[in-house]
Design a protein around this motif. Structure first.
Motif: not given
Length: 253
Positions: A115-119
């Protein structure tokens, strides 16, 4: 090629662990039926693969790009079709690091939502490189398993949280159609190749029959003997004879 498509067991064809609901679309069945007919109309296997990734972007909510991952003999990994260069770059990052959602989807028989590469913590080296390429979320489905060959459909977005439960629901149904289309296209291509090989060998036999007044069986035996003596495939011996008018007597031209 007989394959087990995306509706199989062992987690294949089922939602990811992030799936929390149920999506329904009255128009989806009609759209997928149209898709199946469109894919059947493609002339070659490559055109079918290209049509699959293009249709995936048009069909699955949230998808901005799509690509196909193929694993050959569980070792060689490639991207035979993609909607853009960024797909090949992201896939290359997965192949080079040996980690990422499409590899998990292909090898572990499951749907993977990133869902979220940053997380994301599961694939740190891959996600760092994907972020550098501007991709922030992905959704991957296993398409088929055939002996040691695997296939996965991968969807990409430059937005965080681009894929939701509806994306998974539609994507799983799309993947099932894509798996069937890929299998049919490859079977047709294998059949066309077999017919071309048969015709080539027939032409070579005709050359030998005319030149040496041989029967069809005698001409074929001569081709087989040349193949064995030169350690060369029979079709290559036939092609060389048709192209040059000479029967191959050495392993290299």
């Amino acid at each position: 090629m007989a394959v087990r498509d995306a509706s199989g067991g062992n987690g294949r064809g089922r939602p990811s662990s992030a799936f929390t609901g149920h999506a329904a679309d009255d128009e989806l069945a009609v759209k997928l039926s149209d898709l199946a007919r469109t894919l059947q109309d493609e002339d070659t296997a490559q055109e079918t693969l290209d049509a699959i990734v293009g249709a995936a972007v048009d069909t699955v909510p949230g998808a901005q790009h799509a690509g196909l991952t193929v694993v050959i003999r569980r070792r060689e990994v490639e991207t035979p079709a993609a909607t853009g260069d960024v797909v090949r770059q992201v896939d290359r990052a997965q192949y080079e690091t040996g980690e990422g959602p499409c590899l998990d989807a292909a090898y572990k028989h499951r749907t993977v939502r990133l869902s979220d590469m940053t997380q994301e913590k599961r694939w740190p080296e891959f996600t760092r490189r994907a972020l550098d390429l501007g991709v922030k979320s992905m959704l991957s489905f296993q398409l088929y398993v055939h002996k040691d060959n695997l296939g996965a459909l991968n969807l990409y977005s430059r937005e965080k949280n681009a894929f939701d439960d509806a994306s998974e629901h539609v994507g799983l149904l799309f993947a099932a159609h894509a798996a069937v289309a890929m299998s049919g296209a490859r079977q047709q291509e294998q059949l066309r190749h077999a017919m071309a090989v048969r015709d080539l060998i027939g032409q070579a036999k005709g050359v030998l029959m005319e030149r040496h007044k041989l029967t069809a069986n005698q001409a074929f035996s001569l081709l087989v003997r040349a193949s064995q003596q030169t350690n060369t495939k029979l079709v290559d011996v036939a092609e060389y004879l048709v192209d040059t008018g000479e029967l191959r007597t050495r392993g290299d031209r």
